[in-house]
Structure formats: C-alpha cells, structure tokens
Design an enzyme around this catalytic site. Structure first.
Site, PDB file in Angstrom:
ATOM      1  N   ILE A  27       5.735   3.172   7.018  1.00  0.00           N
ATOM      2  CA  ILE A  27       6.034   4.599   7.185  1.00  0.00           C
ATOM      3  C   ILE A  27       4.738   5.408   7.223  1.00  0.00           C
ATOM      4  O   ILE A  27       3.856   5.237   6.373  1.00  0.00           O
ATOM      5  CB  ILE A  27       6.931   5.077   6.022  1.00  0.00           C
ATOM      6  CG1 ILE A  27       8.287   4.357   6.109  1.00  0.00           C
ATOM      7  CG2 ILE A  27       7.114   6.584   6.041  1.00  0.00           C
ATOM      8  CD1 ILE A  27       9.047   4.323   4.823  1.00  0.00           C
TER       9      ILE A  27
ATOM     10  N   PRO B  16       0.869  -1.195   0.000  1.00  0.00           N
ATOM     11  CA  PRO B  16       0.000   0.000   0.000  1.00  0.00           C
ATOM     12  C   PRO B  16       0.901   1.239   0.000  1.00  0.00           C
ATOM     13  O   PRO B  16       1.577   1.501   0.982  1.00  0.00           O
ATOM     14  CB  PRO B  16      -0.789  -0.137   1.308  1.00  0.00           C
ATOM     15  CG  PRO B  16      -0.011  -1.079   2.155  1.00  0.00           C
ATOM     16  CD  PRO B  16       0.906  -1.874   1.292  1.00  0.00           C
TER      17      PRO B  16
ATOM     18  N   ASP C  30       6.058   2.756   1.561  1.00  0.00           N
ATOM     19  CA  ASP C  30       5.170   1.674   2.003  1.00  0.00           C
ATOM     20  C   ASP C  30       4.450   2.154   3.264  1.00  0.00           C
ATOM     21  O   ASP C  30       5.059   2.316   4.323  1.00  0.00           O
ATOM     22  CB  ASP C  30       6.025   0.433   2.295  1.00  0.00           C
ATOM     23  CG  ASP C  30       5.199  -0.786   2.675  1.00  0.00           C
ATOM     24  OD1 ASP C  30       4.053  -0.604   3.120  1.00  0.00           O
ATOM     25  OD2 ASP C  30       5.713  -1.910   2.537  1.00  0.00           O
ATOM     26  N   HIS C  31       3.155   2.351   3.131  1.00  0.00           N
ATOM     27  CA  HIS C  31       2.399   2.950   4.244  1.00  0.00           C
ATOM     28  C   HIS C  31       2.208   1.978   5.411  1.00  0.00           C
ATOM     29  O   HIS C  31       1.744   2.353   6.471  1.00  0.00           O
ATOM     30  CB  HIS C  31       1.042   3.442   3.730  1.00  0.00           C
ATOM     31  CG  HIS C  31       0.550   4.666   4.458  1.00  0.00           C
ATOM     32  ND1 HIS C  31       0.925   4.971   5.743  1.00  0.00           N
ATOM     33  CD2 HIS C  31      -0.280   5.667   4.064  1.00  0.00           C
ATOM     34  CE1 HIS C  31       0.337   6.090   6.122  1.00  0.00           C
ATOM     35  NE2 HIS C  31      -0.396   6.528   5.119  1.00  0.00           N
ATOM     36  N   ARG C  32       2.576   0.710   5.209  1.00  0.00           N
ATOM     37  CA  ARG C  32       2.507  -0.222   6.337  1.00  0.00           C
ATOM     38  C   ARG C  32       3.628   0.079   7.322  1.00  0.00           C
ATOM     39  O   ARG C  32       3.534  -0.209   8.508  1.00  0.00           O
ATOM     40  CB  ARG C  32       2.665  -1.680   5.854  1.00  0.00           C
ATOM     41  CG  ARG C  32       1.536  -2.156   4.978  1.00  0.00           C
ATOM     42  CD  ARG C  32       1.847  -3.519   4.394  1.00  0.00           C
ATOM     43  NE  ARG C  32       3.062  -3.489   3.591  1.00  0.00           N
ATOM     44  CZ  ARG C  32       3.574  -4.539   2.979  1.00  0.00           C
ATOM     45  NH1 ARG C  32       2.994  -5.720   3.095  1.00  0.00           N
ATOM     46  NH2 ARG C  32       4.677  -4.448   2.257  1.00  0.00           N
TER      47      ARG C  32
END
Ligand code: CAO
Length: 544
Positions: A520, A340, A516-518
C-alpha cells in the site's frame, strides 16, 4: 579450439594428495586462474587453477582420487591454440607449490635453530616464509590479547589469492599484543604478535615450534635470521585448521569459501561443513545463508530476551509467560521484522454518530443489547475494504503477486487477562451493526472465558484494535501479517473544530491506520483513512 590438459602442479615433495572437491562441472566456462579442483594432504589444502580461460571438457579425476605432481586432472577447451601446454607450472599455480615449498623448508630446518624457551621470555612472532608470495592479508586474529594458548594454537590467519595459512603459536604462552589487525598486508618477517612463554614444555609439543625472533631477553633477530626459523614454524595451511578448530574456533574451509563468507558477512565457525573431514564447501555456505534468510522470514523467528543479570541492581522476580503471550511475542517479532510498516493518523467527526447511537438507536435496541462505536467502525471498515481492494489482500508467497480476497472477515483485538486474542468476525459486509455488536461482544466474552475455538481466530483479512474504551490519543498498531493493514482506534474526544466561521465543539475519533508499505502506498492509505472518516461522520453513509 585447442584441448589443454590441466595437471597437478609440483607438490614440493608431497607424494600424494586427495581430490576433495571439484569446484566446477564439465561444460562450465572458467576464467584464467579459476580454481577447478581442491586437493588436500594432511598438512595443506590447495586449489588447482586453470592457466587460462576456457570450457571444462571433462574431469579426469573424481572426488576421493589420490593424485601426485603432474597427474592430469581435467581437459580444458581453449580458444587460443598458441597458449601454453596447460600444465599448471610452478609460476602459474603458486598455491600448491608455495604450500609444498613451505613444507619442504620446514623439514630442512633443524631443531637446533629453535630459540630457547624459558618461562617469562618475550618473543615476537613473525610472518614465516611465504614461499615466494610477496604480500598476504591478515584475515583473522584467532586469539585475543591476554589469551593463554597452547603451542600450535592458531594466532592469526593469512590469506593470499590462492592459499590460506595459519600462523601458529610457537610456544605455550600468553599473547601479549598483536602488531597487526585484520585487513593489514604483511610480508615475510613482519612481526605479527608478541608472546610470552608460560612454561618450558612448549618445545616438546612438536617440531614446528618457531616463527619467533626474540626481544627483551634476546637480541631481535633480523628478518633474514628469522626467516629460517619462520619456515620451520610452518604457516599452517588450511587443512590443519580442522585440528585446531576445537581450540581456536577456526573453521575448516578453503580460500574461495573464506572469501565468499567474508563477502556475505558469514561467520564460518557457525557453518556446518559437509565436505571431507567436515570441510566447509561453497554449497554449505549457500545452504547456511538460505536457511538464515528463510528463518528471518518464517514463523520460526526467535524471541530474544535480555541476558543481563538484573538481580545485581536490586530484588527481582522471574515469572513464566503463558502460551498466549509467547505466541503473541513471536507473531509480533515476525510482523515487525518482516513488514515495512507505516502508520497514517486521521480523525473522524463522530458527533452525529454518537448522538444517534446514544439516543434514537437505544430505543430501537432489544433489551440487553449494547452497541458501542466499534460496531459502526467495523461496518465502515467493510465498506472501505470493498472500495480499496488492496487493503483486503495478502502478498503472494514469493512477493510477486497480490492475493485479493473477495470476502470481508475482520479480526477484533480483545484484551484478556491471559493476553491479547484476536477473534474474527466473518462476512462483516453482510451484517448490520446490531449483529456485529452482538457477535463481537460474544467473541470477546468467549476470549476472556478461554472458550474461543481455534478456528474463530483464523481467516481475518484486516484487524481492528480499539483502545477507545481505555484512553489515549494515538498509537501505532502492528500489522498482523499476512494481513496488510490494521486500524487502531483511540478514545474519541470533544475538540474545537473550525467550520469556516467559528470553532465548533465536535466529537473527534482518532484513527491510526498501520499498513504494509510493500503493498500500500502512502497516498492510498491517506485516502483509505479519509474514506473511513467520511463514512463515520454520517451514519447514513453506512447504508450505502
Ligand atoms: N472513544 C470513546 N469511547 C469509546 C470508544 C472510543 N473510541 N470505544 C469504546 N468506547 C466506550 C464505549 O462506548 C463504552 O462506553 P459505555 O460503557 O459508556 O457504553 C466503553 O468505552 C467501553 O467500551 P468496550 O471496550 O467495553 O467496548 P468496545 O466495543 O469498544 O470494545 C473490545 C470491545 C473487545 C475491543 C474491548 O473490550 C477491548 O478488549 N479492547 C482492547 C483491545 C486491545 O487490547 N487492543 C490492543 C491490541 S495491541 O495492538
């Protein structure tokens, strides 16, 4: 605690059936009506439920055993001694009994009750005798309107709590229309489809030809009249699906498995069955789902192209994609579908940096050495990765840990005639900009000359994709998993920047940071990008 023996219910005339599955294990807690074993004859598959909640003490049969009505199959320990004797009698275990009843009634109906079968005759197919069940749900339409089917091909599949049954095509013919849809509840005698006879050979195909009331060419039969025929038509219990599987694409599975498949959204026809006669077991469904889930998160992600025939719109040329492009496509699908990602945009004021690079620096450089803005950006990234360790990490295998890397290897996307290659410059934090410029230029040349060794492309912690030499104002680079961030660099441009008093012409470098929003958070990404901009705005910062 009372011991209670669970027996095979009345099989309604079937002599012996085979135990094909134990649905639970000894010691398991079961609830009232939970199926504990599955029996199968050559006509029906039926579950044997427990009459009340308890713990399975032991099984008295094993898979492969043949059992009859009344055979004790398991010992159940129940809390309440006042319960009945545990025999799954006719009232409590309708599945087997209903299926068996249907079988019995089938036998009782004579051929003379069957309707005449003439080509062009239109017939309504009705829900047959459901053996005492009030209502069942339509769970599948096994054919489409307009389909031409053989007698006995599955038309629709019905399901109650305990049994799944097929309503077969009574004759060889065409499906004119369905009168029900998936999810509808139907009762015995309800019309489910209208079919038209194609040839008069249908009746010879089997004694089960019926389930019809005639229309148009014959007066519509009352539900009671059609009931007899309906029972003759044999709602085909699940076991028969194996026979019809090749014709209708039906899967061979019990009600519980079908229910689970619907809940999981799995098309059972895709699931290989490992049970007796290739029956699909719950474990098969679980393995299937596991494989699919893993596939979506593994390197085996497929690249699916268009199926369309474009030549119908005009001339086309089909060319092969080389290995590099194929691998890139696969990696992009992998990253795009599993990570994501979000892109943070910012602009670095590189007016001073460019002034230094193009003037003072040039005179200090050895002959033939060129330092583009990229070397400074690499150096700035090494600083930023040290200051923001989450950017120099990868997610652990099960997603519950973060692996923080203590080395700073940066991949540089290189555009080659064969496609995109990403050589990695090692230990960027320990090298000066001139060396970084030299090394990245060498790696880019090797990449373009197809001389890049494989290990030159591994070990990267972070990637820079610079399109600054080409143009463009911004783009959204794709994170190269398992890395967690990538910096896209667009072309620097002179822009009017407000300095508090007036607009000043400044050289602004667009930075595009995908992450990567998981791993950061947005705020962290904004700070990282800002930090990079600060570093690049004054070359002295890079000495820190
Ligand atoms: N803004 C303005 N000018 C820039 C610039 C920027 N951000 N970056 C480079 N330039 C200038 C350079 O200074 C150079 O100018 P001069 O010739 O006047 O010195 C010119 O553009 C060409 O630079 P370059 O591209 O040859 O060198 P580089 O070090 O900037 O880049 C490399 C090297 C290998 C990254 C580059 O050649 C390349 O292949 N880029 C494409 C990467 C790519 O395809 N990315 C997409 C991947 S998919 O996400």
């Amino acid at each position: 605690m009372t011991e209670l023996r669970v027996s095979v219910p009345d099989l309604g005339g079937i002599d012996e059936v085979e135990v094909i599955e134990l649905c639970v294990a000894s010691g398991d807690q079961v609830e009232t009506e939970d199926a504990i074993i599955v029996l199968e004859s050559d006509k029906a598959t039926m579950e044997v439920p427990v009459p009340q909640a308890g713990v399975i003490e032991s099984f008295l049969v094993a898979v492969g055993d043949r059992v009859s009505s009344g055979t004790e199959v398991a010992v159940l320990r129940v809390a309440d001694a006042s319960s009945n004797n545990g025999a799954t009698n006719e009232d409590e275990a309708p599945a087997a009994t209903e299926a068996a009843k249907v079988e019995q009634e089938n036998e009782a109906v004579s051929e003379s009750n069957l309707p005449a079968d003439k080509t062009g005759t239109t017939q309504d197919v009705v829900v047959p005798d459901l053996g005492g069940i009030d209502e069942v749900e339509v769970i599948e339409l096994s054919a489409s309107e307009g389909d031409e089917l053989e007698a006995e091909d599955s038309l629709i599949v019905l399901e109650s709590d305990k049994a799944t049954m097929e309503v077969p095509m009574p004759i060889k013919g065409q499906v004119l229309s369905f009168k029900v849809k998936v999810g509808d509840k139907v009762k015995q005698g309800d019309v489910v489809a209208t079919v038209e006879t194609l040839s008069s050979s249908a009746q010879s195909s089997g004694e089960d030809t019926a389930t019809v009331s005639k229309s148009q060419t014959a007066p519509q039969q009352s539900p009671s009249a059609s009931t007899k025929e309906a029972s003759k038509s044999a709602p085909k219990p699940l076991a028969d699906l194996q026979v019809s599987a090749s014709k209708s694409g039906q899967a061979h599975a019990g009600p519980a498995v079908r229910k689970l498949a619907r809940e999981l959204g799995v098309d059972l026809s895709m699931v290989p069955g490992t049970g007796p006669k290739n029956r699909i077991l719950k474990e098969d469904l679980h393995s299937f789902v596991k494989v699919k889930v893993n596939q979506s998160g593994s390197a085996s992600v497929g690249v699916v192209g268009s199926q369309e025939d474009f030549s119908k719109y005009g001339p086309i040329q089909e060319v092969s994609l080389n290995k590099i492009k194929q691998v890139t496509a696969k990696n992009m699908v992998q990253s795009w579908t599993t990570v994501p990602q979000v892109t943070q945009f910012d602009e670095a004021d590189i007016t001073e940096l460019e002034h230094y690079r193009k003037t003072a620096m040039v005179s200090m450089l050895p002959e033939g050495v060129k330092v583009s803005p990229l070397a400074f950006i690499m150096k700035a990234c090494a600083h930023a990765l040290k200051a923001f360790p989450n950017f120099n990490s990868s997610l652990g295998p099960d997603g519950t840990t973060l692996i923080l890397k203590q080395f700073f290897h940066v991949g540089i996307a290189v555009d080659t005639p064969e496609g995109l290659l990403v050589p990695v410059v090692k230990d960027v934090d320990q090298k000066g900009v001139v060396n970084l410029a030299k090394e990245s230029a060498e790696l880019a040349k090797k990449a373009r000359d197809k001389k890049l060794p494989l290990d030159a492309m591994s070990g990267g912690c972070f990637t820079i994709s610079s399109l600054g030499g080409i143009g463009g104002t911004a783009f959204t680079p794709i994170v190269s998993a398992p890395q967690v961030a990538i910096l896209g660099v667009s072309k620097a441009q002179m822009k009017p920047v407000w300095n508090g008093k007036e607009f000043e012409p400044r050289l602004m470098l667009p930075l595009n940071l995908s992450y990567d929003h998981r791993v950061i958070d947005g705020a962290e990404a904004a700070r990282f990008a800002r930090y990079l901009c600060e570093l690049l705005s004054d070359t002295r910062h890079l000495l820190l």
